[in-house]
Design a protein around this motif. Structure first.
Motif, PDB file in Angstrom:
ATOM      1  N   VAL A   1     -10.683  78.845   2.694  1.00 15.19           N
ATOM      2  CA  VAL A   1     -10.531  77.960   1.534  1.00 15.19           C
ATOM      3  C   VAL A   1     -10.171  76.553   1.998  1.00 15.19           C
ATOM      4  N   GLU A   2      -9.286  76.464   2.984  1.00 13.85           N
ATOM      5  CA  GLU A   2      -8.880  75.144   3.470  1.00 13.85           C
ATOM      6  C   GLU A   2     -10.007  74.433   4.194  1.00 13.85           C
ATOM      7  N   SER A   3     -11.004  75.183   4.682  1.00 10.68           N
ATOM      8  CA  SER A   3     -12.130  74.565   5.387  1.00 10.68           C
ATOM      9  C   SER A   3     -13.184  74.020   4.441  1.00 10.68           C
ATOM     10  N   LEU A   4     -13.136  74.425   3.160  1.00 10.16           N
ATOM     11  CA  LEU A   4     -14.187  74.060   2.219  1.00 10.16           C
ATOM     12  C   LEU A   4     -13.968  72.678   1.614  1.00 10.16           C
ATOM     13  N   THR A   5     -15.080  71.998   1.379  1.00 13.18           N
ATOM     14  CA  THR A   5     -15.070  70.759   0.606  1.00 13.18           C
ATOM     15  C   THR A   5     -15.584  71.093  -0.784  1.00 13.18           C
ATOM     16  N   PHE A   6     -14.712  70.950  -1.786  1.00  7.96           N
ATOM     17  CA  PHE A   6     -15.046  71.351  -3.143  1.00  7.96           C
ATOM     18  C   PHE A   6     -15.517  70.165  -3.969  1.00  7.96           C
TER      19      PHE A   6
ATOM     20  N   ALA B   1      -6.609  75.806  -3.365  1.00 10.38           N
ATOM     21  CA  ALA B   1      -6.503  77.074  -4.093  1.00 10.38           C
ATOM     22  C   ALA B   1      -6.888  76.929  -5.557  1.00 10.38           C
ATOM     23  N   GLU B   2      -6.700  75.739  -6.126  1.00 11.58           N
ATOM     24  CA  GLU B   2      -7.010  75.543  -7.543  1.00 11.58           C
ATOM     25  C   GLU B   2      -8.515  75.626  -7.826  1.00 11.58           C
ATOM     26  N   HIS B   3      -9.322  75.604  -6.762  1.00  9.82           N
ATOM     27  CA  HIS B   3     -10.782  75.688  -6.914  1.00  9.82           C
ATOM     28  C   HIS B   3     -11.306  77.110  -6.720  1.00  9.82           C
ATOM     29  N   VAL B   4     -10.400  78.087  -6.654  1.00  7.02           N
ATOM     30  CA  VAL B   4     -10.794  79.479  -6.423  1.00  7.02           C
ATOM     31  C   VAL B   4     -10.452  80.317  -7.645  1.00  7.02           C
ATOM     32  N   GLY B   5     -11.432  81.104  -8.105  1.00  8.32           N
ATOM     33  CA  GLY B   5     -11.235  81.996  -9.241  1.00  8.32           C
ATOM     34  C   GLY B   5     -11.621  83.415  -8.895  1.00  8.32           C
TER      35      GLY B   5
END
Length: 266
Positions: free
Chosen positions: A126-131, A168-172
């Motif tokens: 998750v920390e590696s992703l660019t959202f 984390a706020e971009h994960v559901g």
């Protein structure tokens, strides 16, 4: 309570036409080969921007399912690193077409691996992703003793790891009824128990199961034609109150029948 938006998993060339054929306001599809590392492919005439614009005009919500081979939890660098890259590529493509979510399976570790490292690999992923505007929706899976998201206790550990990540706020979360049934999760209170862990259910995959509860077999059946009690399927959709779609066998006719079945039972 109003009926949630209902749709289906469809072929990717013209998702809007597929939605119309099913009289559905939402569809899910792959962008490319679900079993390959080649990266996403936009097959819609006019490309990603045209798909986004046409879907908005048609009032169709798009969801993208990431390739099955993605496994960001594994301790195997030769799988985990390409998986992260592929996940980012599909997230970028999903964002470009205005998708409401990118669904990805929870992955697994090997039997001799420390599962805690697998959970922490989800944090790192998750920390590696660019959202952008499209969230990543982690889906529960049906089988595997070493799966990250089959059982509720492991879903909780994934969620704890994800919750510690920047982004984390971009994960559901996506709840699949066949996977839950086959994975040994009781459907009667599944929504409440998942929400107690994740705080949210963003999408429901409404699938009947060809196999018995707890079988670990991921074999979908048309609604009412499998082994899941009909009232339990409907109860999950009703309780979740989230957009819901079928990933059942067949094409438009079979999906229309499944969605009609679901509406009748809600």
């Amino acid at each position: 309570m109003s009926t949630p938006a209902l749709g289906a998993h469809v072929e990717q060339t013209d998702p809007i036409a597929e939605a119309r054929a099913r009289r559905a306001p939402l569809v899910q599809f792959f962008l490319g080969d679900p079993q390959g590392y080649q990266g996403p492919e936009i097959r819609y005439a006019g490309g990603a921007d045209a798909l986004r614009a046409d879907a908005e005009e048609a009032g169709v919500d798009l969801y993208v399912h990431a390739p099955y081979i993605i496994n960001v939890a594994t301790l195997n660098n030769r799988i985990r690193i390409p998986s992260r890259k592929l996940l980012q590529q599909h997230l970028d493509a999903a964002t470009q077409i205005g998708a409401k979510g990118l669904i990805v399976h929870g992955g697994h570790v090997n039997a001799k691996d420390d599962p805690e490292k697998g959970f922490d690999n989800w944090r790192k992923a998750v920390e590696s992703l660019t959202f952008g505007d499209t969230p990543v929706l982690i889906e529960n899976t049906a089988g595997g003793d070493n799966a990250m998201a089959r059982h509720l206790d492991r879903i909780a550990r994934v969620w704890n790891a994800v919750g510690a990540a920047e982004g984390a706020e971009h994960v559901g979360f996506c709840l699949d009824t066949c996977h839950a049934w086959a994975g040994g999760i009781e459907l009667g209170d599944a929504v409440d128990r998942v929400r107690a862990i994740t705080g949210r259910i963003d999408l429901v995959h409404v699938n009947d199961s060809r196999d018995a509860a707890g079988s670990g077999a991921d074999r979908h059946a048309n609604l009412g034609a499998g082994q899941v009690p009909p009232d339990e399927l409907a109860d999950v959709v009703r309780a979740a109150g989230a957009p819901s779609l079928v990933e059942t066998p067949g094409g438009a006719d079979e999906h229309v029948a499944d969605l009609d079945w679901l509406r009748e039972h809600l």
